[in-house]
Design an enzyme around this catalytic site. Structure first.
Site, PDB file in Angstrom:
ATOM      1  CD1 TRP A 181     128.111 -18.347 145.307  1.00  0.00           C
ATOM      2  CD2 TRP A 181     127.550 -18.413 147.472  1.00  0.00           C
ATOM      3  NE1 TRP A 181     126.947 -17.641 145.461  1.00  0.00           N
ATOM      4  CE2 TRP A 181     126.578 -17.660 146.782  1.00  0.00           C
ATOM      5  CE3 TRP A 181     127.405 -18.602 148.851  1.00  0.00           C
ATOM      6  CZ2 TRP A 181     125.472 -17.092 147.420  1.00  0.00           C
ATOM      7  CZ3 TRP A 181     126.308 -18.037 149.494  1.00  0.00           C
ATOM      8  CH2 TRP A 181     125.354 -17.297 148.781  1.00  0.00           C
ATOM      9  CG  ASN A 182     129.740 -23.511 142.769  1.00  0.00           C
ATOM     10  OD1 ASN A 182     129.100 -22.606 142.263  1.00  0.00           O
ATOM     11  ND2 ASN A 182     130.979 -23.782 142.404  1.00  0.00           N
ATOM     12  CB  SER A 183     128.638 -26.769 148.496  1.00  0.00           C
ATOM     13  OG  SER A 183     129.503 -27.587 147.742  1.00  0.00           O
ATOM     14  CG  ASP A 190     136.920 -16.545 138.150  1.00  0.00           C
ATOM     15  OD1 ASP A 190     137.370 -15.883 139.109  1.00  0.00           O
ATOM     16  OD2 ASP A 190     136.239 -17.569 138.307  1.00  0.00           O
ATOM     17  CD  GLU A 224     125.631 -27.356 143.673  1.00  0.00           C
ATOM     18  OE1 GLU A 224     125.981 -28.336 144.374  1.00  0.00           O
ATOM     19  OE2 GLU A 224     126.308 -26.921 142.725  1.00  0.00           O
ATOM     20  CG  ASP A 229     134.112 -18.348 149.044  1.00  0.00           C
ATOM     21  OD1 ASP A 229     135.046 -19.164 148.948  1.00  0.00           O
ATOM     22  OD2 ASP A 229     132.972 -18.579 148.599  1.00  0.00           O
ATOM     23  CD  GLN A 230     135.963 -23.276 151.552  1.00  0.00           C
ATOM     24  OE1 GLN A 230     136.373 -23.827 152.581  1.00  0.00           O
ATOM     25  NE2 GLN A 230     136.395 -23.612 150.345  1.00  0.00           N
ATOM     26  CD  GLN A 269     127.698 -30.816 146.425  1.00  0.00           C
ATOM     27  OE1 GLN A 269     128.626 -31.434 146.929  1.00  0.00           O
ATOM     28  NE2 GLN A 269     127.688 -29.494 146.352  1.00  0.00           N
ATOM     29  CG  HIS A 307     136.634 -20.366 140.435  1.00  0.00           C
ATOM     30  ND1 HIS A 307     136.667 -19.012 140.663  1.00  0.00           N
ATOM     31  CD2 HIS A 307     137.075 -20.937 141.580  1.00  0.00           C
ATOM     32  CE1 HIS A 307     137.112 -18.770 141.888  1.00  0.00           C
ATOM     33  NE2 HIS A 307     137.373 -19.931 142.456  1.00  0.00           N
TER      34      HIS A 307
END
Length: 485
Positions: free
Chosen positions: A376-378, A121, A381, A397-398, A358, A19
């Protein structure tokens, strides 16, 4: 009052790397628009950031503030139990601390203007109560996909329809009560906290309440783009007056920095020290030959799970770069113990690091695939880098993200709810060999769409400009109030 109308934005992230990272990217982007930025961390995370990086050199336009999280100093704060505890206690400690911070900022003569608005957030919705006391507008930033947020808005409906809690053990039963996702989601693809035995489960109810509270904000920011989530973004417009889809933020930030001749900084190493030696190791590998493996900053795995994953990777006979955090493994086993059980020669294709840069890794030409937890970031990216994925989601959320990757965008495989060496080996081979061309074609198409979104005429840039202008309007309104007062 002689203060000018320069917008001063307070950024309030949830205290976890997944986050903090996108919120930092957003803060840096808005600072390029001339905004003043105050970034608020917990005291614990503030100390971690200071330990790992010189934040004042990396982010010279920010002022960093910290407030207590309500936990004792010796609390580990490094596992999912801490996150669950924080959900329950954040209002108790955070509300009064945030109120005191706003009072101090309002009274400061220099260097900042009085706060214009707060970007909080989307699971820190208590912040709007405090902001309203100070007549400050609140814009919420939900740091995951539009598909997932749309699912969250239907959590109550899932309970009403008897879908949650699950009535039996059939996790492949289709979910038909979420408009637009009727032919996509199964039980196993719902957010992890839906696997509860009680509809009154505190975590489930927490997310229902937080999601509903989002609509009290002036607008909603999403780290996504119309080019890949346009239908879901449009549907979310039924809940919000304004939705700003301005992702992928890490790529947008890099492009803005390039155009402004500013140095671009990754936020990968904010809470963890990066091991950049892995980039030299990748330099020695052929194109698209290495599988990158990382399960993010929060997930914990057992020694048995690590062993199954390791066997699958080694048996695939593919080179791999694996991020294993010092706190990844729970129980008595250590990565050293696990590696001792392997024949040395079988590990020659792999490299294990404690944390990796990463964004740089995924953009490296040697990377041909990504075994990920589907944060979500991964996911974003990987999309930007054009790298197909094997998804092994664990929480929140994954599960939704991994289903989108496999069934909607067709850029990877979904391995959820299994951890078996033979399956790992099979999917690695499928990704890196058998379906390579098909997956790469889809991944490259999505990467082009992501890059298009951050061009000057792209949807994310257009939405960013709308956000900038709306915040400037808030600042002008505040200035008029101060003058008339």
């Amino acid at each position: 009052m002689e203060k000018t109308g320069v917008p001063h934005v307070i950024f309030l992230p949830f205290p976890a790397q997944g986050h903090i990272k996108p919120m930092l990217n957003l803060a840096e982007i808005l600072s390029h628009a001339g905004f003043q930025a105050t970034f608020v961390n917990t005291e614990h995370n503030h100390h971690r950031i200071l330990h790992n990086t010189d934040i004042h050199d990396r982010f010279p336009k920010f002022q960093f503030k910290s407030i207590p999280d309500g936990f004792p100093s010796d609390h580990l704060r490094s596992d999912l139990l801490y996150i669950r505890d924080f959900f329950r206690s954040c209002r108790v400690a955070f509300k009064p601390a945030l109120r005191e911070l706003l009072i101090s900022l309002k009274e400061e003569k220099e260097p900042c203007q009085p706060p214009t608005c707060m970007i909080a957030d989307g699971i820190m919705c208590f912040a709007i109560d405090v902001a309203e006391e100070f007549e400050i507008s609140t814009i919420f930033f939900r740091t995951f996909s539009a598909h997932c947020l749309w699912t969250y808005f239907h959590l109550s409906k899932l309970i009403e329809e008897g879908e949650v809690p699950f009535q039996d053990e059939n996790l492949d039963k289709p979910i038909l009560c979420i408009p637009g996702l009727e032919n996509v989601l199964r039980r196993r693809d719902l957010p992890g906290f839906c696997r509860t035995e009680n509809a009154d489960d505190p975590i489930l109810q927490f997310f229902i309440k937080e999601t509903s509270a989002l609509t009290r904000g002036t607008g909603l920011i999403l780290n996504t783009m119309n080019e890949i989530e346009g239908l879901m973004i449009t549907r979310l417009g039924s809940f919000f007056n304004k939705v700003y889809a301005i992702g992928p933020l890490h790529a947008l930030k890099s492009r803005i920095n390039e155009n402004s001749s500013s140095s671009s900084t990754s936020s990968d190493g904010i809470l963890w020290k990066e091991d950049k030696k892995c980039l030299k190791w990748l330099d020695s590998k052929p194109s698209r030959s290495v599988l990158y493996v990382s399960f993010g900053s929060l997930i914990n795995l057992s020694g048995e799970q690590i062993l199954e994953l390791l066997h699958g990777l080694v048996n695939s006979e593919k080179s791999f770069l694996w991020v294993i955090r010092p706190d990844l493994i729970v129980g008595d086993a250590t990565i050293g113990d696990i590696l001792k059980e392997q024949e040395t020669g079988r590990l020659e294709r792999g490299l294990i690091v404690s944390w990796a840069p990463q964004e740089e890794v995924l953009l490296h030409p040697a990377i041909g695939g990504f075994l990920t937890h589907s944060g979500w970031n991964s996911t974003l990216e990987s999309i930007v880098a054009g790298v197909p994925m094997i998804c092994w989601p664990q929480m929140a959320d994954q599960q939704v993200n991994s289903r989108c990757v496999s069934e909607i965008w067709k850029i990877g495989f979904d391995m959820k709810d299994t951890c078996d060496r033979s399956i790992v080996e099979k999917l690695v081979r499928e990704l890196m060999d058998n379906n390579r061309e098909e997956m790469m074609e889809s991944a490259n198409k999505l990467a082009r769409l992501a890059r298009d979104s951050i061009e000057e005429d792209g949807s994310s840039c257009i939405n960013l400009e709308k956000l900038i202008q709306d915040i400037k309007s808030m600042s002008s309104s505040l200035t008029q109030v101060h003058i008339s007062g």
